[in-house]
Scaffold this motif. Structure first.
Motif, PDB file in Angstrom:
ATOM      1  N   ALA A  20      39.291  16.281 -40.298  1.00  0.00           N
ATOM      2  CA  ALA A  20      38.985  15.336 -39.229  1.00  0.00           C
ATOM      3  C   ALA A  20      38.099  14.198 -39.727  1.00  0.00           C
ATOM      4  O   ALA A  20      38.363  13.022 -39.453  1.00  0.00           O
ATOM      5  N   LEU A  21      37.049  14.526 -40.471  1.00  0.00           N
ATOM      6  CA  LEU A  21      36.110  13.495 -40.944  1.00  0.00           C
ATOM      7  C   LEU A  21      36.764  12.585 -41.984  1.00  0.00           C
ATOM      8  O   LEU A  21      36.579  11.359 -41.955  1.00  0.00           O
ATOM      9  N   ALA A  25      37.596   8.499 -41.625  1.00  0.00           N
ATOM     10  CA  ALA A  25      37.210   7.462 -42.588  1.00  0.00           C
ATOM     11  C   ALA A  25      38.404   6.578 -42.941  1.00  0.00           C
ATOM     12  O   ALA A  25      38.302   5.345 -42.972  1.00  0.00           O
ATOM     13  N   VAL A  26      39.561   7.206 -43.202  1.00  0.00           N
ATOM     14  CA  VAL A  26      40.775   6.447 -43.518  1.00  0.00           C
ATOM     15  C   VAL A  26      41.201   5.600 -42.324  1.00  0.00           C
ATOM     16  O   VAL A  26      41.543   4.415 -42.461  1.00  0.00           O
ATOM     17  N   ALA A  27      41.151   6.189 -41.124  1.00  0.00           N
ATOM     18  CA  ALA A  27      41.558   5.476 -39.913  1.00  0.00           C
ATOM     19  C   ALA A  27      40.644   4.291 -39.627  1.00  0.00           C
ATOM     20  O   ALA A  27      41.110   3.222 -39.205  1.00  0.00           O
ATOM     21  N   THR A  28      39.347   4.468 -39.864  1.00  0.00           N
ATOM     22  CA  THR A  28      38.400   3.371 -39.630  1.00  0.00           C
ATOM     23  C   THR A  28      38.686   2.199 -40.564  1.00  0.00           C
ATOM     24  O   THR A  28      38.694   1.036 -40.135  1.00  0.00           O
ATOM     25  N   LEU A  29      38.928   2.504 -41.835  1.00  0.00           N
ATOM     26  CA  LEU A  29      39.247   1.452 -42.805  1.00  0.00           C
ATOM     27  C   LEU A  29      40.532   0.723 -42.420  1.00  0.00           C
ATOM     28  O   LEU A  29      40.580  -0.516 -42.388  1.00  0.00           O
ATOM     29  N   LEU A  30      41.579   1.480 -42.113  1.00  0.00           N
ATOM     30  CA  LEU A  30      42.854   0.869 -41.726  1.00  0.00           C
ATOM     31  C   LEU A  30      42.723   0.116 -40.407  1.00  0.00           C
ATOM     32  O   LEU A  30      43.354  -0.933 -40.210  1.00  0.00           O
ATOM     33  N   THR A  99      48.082  11.053 -43.414  1.00  0.00           N
ATOM     34  CA  THR A  99      48.956  10.891 -42.253  1.00  0.00           C
ATOM     35  C   THR A  99      48.149  10.667 -40.986  1.00  0.00           C
ATOM     36  O   THR A  99      48.421   9.734 -40.211  1.00  0.00           O
ATOM     37  N   LEU A 100      47.141  11.500 -40.748  1.00  0.00           N
ATOM     38  CA  LEU A 100      46.313  11.327 -39.556  1.00  0.00           C
ATOM     39  C   LEU A 100      45.542  10.012 -39.610  1.00  0.00           C
ATOM     40  O   LEU A 100      45.400   9.323 -38.592  1.00  0.00           O
ATOM     41  N   GLY A 101      45.047   9.657 -40.793  1.00  0.00           N
ATOM     42  CA  GLY A 101      44.346   8.386 -40.942  1.00  0.00           C
ATOM     43  C   GLY A 101      45.263   7.209 -40.663  1.00  0.00           C
ATOM     44  O   GLY A 101      44.879   6.230 -40.002  1.00  0.00           O
ATOM     45  N   PHE A 102      46.505   7.291 -41.154  1.00  0.00           N
ATOM     46  CA  PHE A 102      47.499   6.241 -40.919  1.00  0.00           C
ATOM     47  C   PHE A 102      47.823   6.107 -39.437  1.00  0.00           C
ATOM     48  O   PHE A 102      47.920   4.999 -38.896  1.00  0.00           O
ATOM     49  N   ILE A 103      47.965   7.237 -38.755  1.00  0.00           N
ATOM     50  CA  ILE A 103      48.297   7.223 -37.333  1.00  0.00           C
ATOM     51  C   ILE A 103      47.163   6.618 -36.510  1.00  0.00           C
ATOM     52  O   ILE A 103      47.365   5.680 -35.727  1.00  0.00           O
ATOM     53  N   TYR A 104      45.970   7.141 -36.699  1.00  0.00           N
ATOM     54  CA  TYR A 104      44.865   6.702 -35.847  1.00  0.00           C
ATOM     55  C   TYR A 104      44.255   5.380 -36.294  1.00  0.00           C
ATOM     56  O   TYR A 104      43.498   4.760 -35.547  1.00  0.00           O
ATOM     57  N   PHE A 112      39.193  -2.089 -32.356  1.00  0.00           N
ATOM     58  CA  PHE A 112      38.351  -3.073 -33.042  1.00  0.00           C
ATOM     59  C   PHE A 112      38.735  -4.504 -32.677  1.00  0.00           C
ATOM     60  O   PHE A 112      37.873  -5.370 -32.533  1.00  0.00           O
ATOM     61  N   ARG A 113      40.023  -4.738 -32.523  1.00  0.00           N
ATOM     62  CA  ARG A 113      40.467  -6.090 -32.146  1.00  0.00           C
ATOM     63  C   ARG A 113      39.910  -6.472 -30.773  1.00  0.00           C
ATOM     64  O   ARG A 113      39.398  -7.586 -30.569  1.00  0.00           O
ATOM     65  N   GLY A 114      40.012  -5.547 -29.835  1.00  0.00           N
ATOM     66  CA  GLY A 114      39.489  -5.816 -28.497  1.00  0.00           C
ATOM     67  C   GLY A 114      37.986  -6.047 -28.514  1.00  0.00           C
ATOM     68  O   GLY A 114      37.470  -6.925 -27.811  1.00  0.00           O
ATOM     69  N   ALA A 115      37.269  -5.255 -29.327  1.00  0.00           N
ATOM     70  CA  ALA A 115      35.815  -5.408 -29.403  1.00  0.00           C
ATOM     71  C   ALA A 115      35.433  -6.754 -30.015  1.00  0.00           C
ATOM     72  O   ALA A 115      34.498  -7.427 -29.555  1.00  0.00           O
ATOM     73  N   LEU A 116      36.143  -7.159 -31.064  1.00  0.00           N
ATOM     74  CA  LEU A 116      35.858  -8.454 -31.696  1.00  0.00           C
ATOM     75  C   LEU A 116      36.153  -9.613 -30.749  1.00  0.00           C
ATOM     76  O   LEU A 116      35.387 -10.588 -30.682  1.00  0.00           O
TER      77      LEU A 116
END
Length: 228
Positions: A20-21, A25-30, A99-104, A112-116
């Motif tokens: 999960a962690l 990390a991968v999902a946050t970067l992507l 895979t999970l990082g790519f999905i999320y 992030f787009r909405g927040a920016l």
């Protein structure tokens, strides 16, 4: 009651948390890269980010997990065979994390787009008026505000991602769900171990909520609730 399977399940829970962690990390970067592409002036980058987000959000997580692990491995080995190289076996942990990082990452890119976009453009102008460069403005002024606005959506995605780690059991990774199924089959009490897994997931998400709510309060210091 658990007939010696307690430590076995706990070891699986550690694997689940690691997945999960690492996936987060991968999902946050992507997600950050995807959000930057969506807001970039380049039409090509924008369309690429839109295609990524649309495809991932439109295909079930289970299908993507199987496509990456089995389909990706088949495609990679076909290329290696063409090049005269030895076939490889995908590492289950890495395959699950990517895979999970790519999905999320697709979901977080929208968060992030909405927040920016919610940060007033005048903040950029105010920073420039003080002689600050764009990077300086972003990290000192824009980013803290973006984090505050993104935390609620980030929290929701983290909770969903944590529960989605149960999918990695289908590719043979010995996470908590995989081990609970084995313990249930050995003792003929599958329901008991499923309850244990549910309780552990609930504990992880409950602690996560407390930590993320603390972070939200920290980044909202001095800001009235309900106002940007």
């Amino acid at each position: 009651m658990f007939e010696g399977y307690t430590g076995y399940i706990i070891a699986g829970a550690q694997t689940t948390l690691q997945i999960a962690l690492a996936s987060l990390a991968v999902a946050t970067l992507l997600g950050l890269i995807g959000a930057a592409c969506r807001l970039a002036p380049s039409l090509a980058l924008n369309r690429l980010a839109v295609a990524y987000s649309t495809m991932v959000r439109g295909v079930p997580d289970l299908v993507l997990m199987l496509l990456v692990f089995y389909g990706g491995q088949t495609a990679a080995n076909a290329v290696l065979e063409t090049l005269g190289l030895a076939a490889i076996d995908f590492n289950q942990f890495i395959a699950g994390v990517l895979t999970l990082g790519f999905i999320y990452g697709a979901y977080l890119s929208e968060t992030f787009r909405g927040a920016l976009m919610a940060v007033p453009k005048g903040q950029w102008e105010a920073g420039s008026a003080y002689g600050m460069g764009r990077l300086h403005v972003f990290f000192r002024i824009i980013l803290p505000q973006m984090i505050r606005l993104a935390i609620p959506g980030y929290t929701n995605n983290w909770l969903v991602l944590t529960k989605a780690t149960a999918l990695v059991s289908i590719i043979g990774l010995q996470d908590m769900m995989f081990r609970a199924r084995e313990a249930g089959a050995a003792t003929r009490e599958p329901f008991t171990y499923l309850l244990v897994v549910g309780a552990v997931y609930l504990a992880i998400t409950s602690v996560s909520l407390l930590l993320l709510r603390w972070a939200e309060k920290r980044y909202s210091a001095g800001v009235r609730m309900g106002e940007l």
